[in-house]
Design a protein around this motif. Structure first.
Motif, PDB file in Angstrom:
ATOM      1  N   VAL A   1       1.068  -1.351   0.597  1.00  0.00           N
ATOM      2  CA  VAL A   1      -0.076  -0.067  -0.102  1.00  0.00           C
ATOM      3  C   VAL A   1       0.794   1.321  -0.004  1.00  0.00           C
ATOM      4  O   VAL A   1       1.941   1.299   0.739  1.00  0.00           O
ATOM      5  N   ASP A   2      -0.150   1.911  -0.401  1.00  0.00           N
ATOM      6  CA  ASP A   2       1.250   3.208  -0.532  1.00  0.00           C
ATOM      7  C   ASP A   2       0.953   4.443   0.509  1.00  0.00           C
ATOM      8  O   ASP A   2       1.463   5.847   0.746  1.00  0.00           O
ATOM      9  N   TRP A   3      -0.256   4.067   1.945  1.00  0.00           N
ATOM     10  CA  TRP A   3      -0.249   4.775   2.351  1.00  0.00           C
ATOM     11  C   TRP A   3       0.378   4.313   3.594  1.00  0.00           C
ATOM     12  O   TRP A   3       0.138   4.674   5.479  1.00  0.00           O
ATOM     13  N   ALA A   4       1.171   3.371   3.896  1.00  0.00           N
ATOM     14  CA  ALA A   4       2.029   2.852   5.657  1.00  0.00           C
ATOM     15  C   ALA A   4       2.277   4.064   6.499  1.00  0.00           C
ATOM     16  O   ALA A   4       1.719   4.354   7.503  1.00  0.00           O
ATOM     17  N   TYR A   5       2.669   5.127   5.899  1.00  0.00           N
ATOM     18  CA  TYR A   5       3.129   5.978   6.806  1.00  0.00           C
ATOM     19  C   TYR A   5       2.144   6.747   7.026  1.00  0.00           C
ATOM     20  O   TYR A   5       2.754   7.580   8.027  1.00  0.00           O
ATOM     21  N   GLU A   6       1.347   7.095   6.276  1.00  0.00           N
ATOM     22  CA  GLU A   6      -0.338   7.941   7.238  1.00  0.00           C
ATOM     23  C   GLU A   6       0.163   7.233   8.696  1.00  0.00           C
ATOM     24  O   GLU A   6      -0.688   7.769   9.612  1.00  0.00           O
ATOM     25  N   VAL A   7      -0.001   5.411   9.079  1.00  0.00           N
ATOM     26  CA  VAL A   7      -0.718   5.382  10.485  1.00  0.00           C
ATOM     27  C   VAL A   7       0.938   4.479  11.006  1.00  0.00           C
ATOM     28  O   VAL A   7       0.495   4.371  11.846  1.00  0.00           O
ATOM     29  N   TRP A   8       1.588   4.689  10.401  1.00  0.00           N
ATOM     30  CA  TRP A   8       3.082   4.101  11.049  1.00  0.00           C
ATOM     31  C   TRP A   8       3.337   4.200  12.646  1.00  0.00           C
ATOM     32  O   TRP A   8       3.737   3.512  13.357  1.00  0.00           O
ATOM     33  N   ASP A   9       3.776   5.480  12.738  1.00  0.00           N
ATOM     34  CA  ASP A   9       3.634   6.053  13.731  1.00  0.00           C
ATOM     35  C   ASP A   9       2.794   6.226  14.720  1.00  0.00           C
ATOM     36  O   ASP A   9       3.413   5.853  16.055  1.00  0.00           O
ATOM     37  N   GLN A  10       1.487   5.578  15.132  1.00  0.00           N
ATOM     38  CA  GLN A  10       0.687   6.065  15.483  1.00  0.00           C
ATOM     39  C   GLN A  10       0.908   4.753  16.158  1.00  0.00           C
ATOM     40  O   GLN A  10       0.106   4.079  16.875  1.00  0.00           O
ATOM     41  N   LEU A  11       0.716   3.417  15.150  1.00  0.00           N
ATOM     42  CA  LEU A  11       0.461   2.232  15.109  1.00  0.00           C
ATOM     43  C   LEU A  11       1.759   1.651  16.298  1.00  0.00           C
ATOM     44  O   LEU A  11       2.140   0.813  17.083  1.00  0.00           O
TER      45      LEU A  11
END
Length: 181
Positions: free
Chosen positions: A35-45
């Motif tokens: 997916v191209d959106w991994a870094y949109e949620v990465w830090d929260q995860l």
């Protein structure tokens, strides 16, 4: 990230158990592919790996493992120790779900694969003092099988066979060998 995936991440933290589980399944499905959106949620995860709710910790670990193949910056190399910690969570079900997904980090390239293999080998040798260590060992051997089935690297199979050869208990040795038949 499209609106639907964003909504699923919001629903994953819902108070409604059914809605939460449905969102969890949809997120896992969405992250099976790159997916191209991994870094949109990465830090929260990464932050959620230490959340007070064990379900949140487990899900964050599983999502990060899945998203590691969508990580061209290889942030997983930096964040893996935090992910690995969840495989030793105080709640065994959380630890086990995290451990069972950690092999997917190995699909992110040679360096992540070598890192996850080293951690699994070390854990296989050291886990005998842990409760349910035979299940942990079984999960590790299954993880290696999963990696081998996708990457088709003989070294992975050889490592698993070397680990199995160190097991003295015949019952468990047979169980681990059956994973490779």
């Amino acid at each position: 990230m499209d609106n639907q995936v964003q909504r699923e991440f919001e629903k994953a933290k819902s108070k409604n158990k059914h809605e939460r589980y449905e969102a969890y399944c949809k997120i896992l499905e969405a992250t099976e592919e790159t997916v191209d959106w991994a870094y949109e949620v990465w830090d929260q995860l990464v932050e959620d790996l230490t959340h007070q709710d064990n379900h949140v910790r487990s899900q964050a670990a599983q999502y990060l493992a899945n998203l590691s193949k969508s990580d061209p910056e290889q942030r997983i190399l930096r964040d893996f120790p935090k992910l690995w910690t969840v495989t030793k969570d105080e709640k065994f079900v959380t630890a086990r779900h995290s451990l069972q997904s950690v092999w997917k980090v190995g699909l992110a390239g040679n360096q992540p694969k070598d890192m996850v293999m080293k951690h699994m080998v070390d854990r296989f040798h050291q886990c005998t003092e842990e409760k349910n260590y035979t299940l942990i060992r079984s999960d590790i051997i299954q993880n290696m099988r999963n990696l081998y089935d996708i990457l088709d690297e003989e070294e992975i199979k050889e490592t698993a066979m070397e680990l199995i050869a160190t097991v003295d208990e015949k019952k468990y040795k047979k169980k681990y060998e059956a994973i490779w038949k």
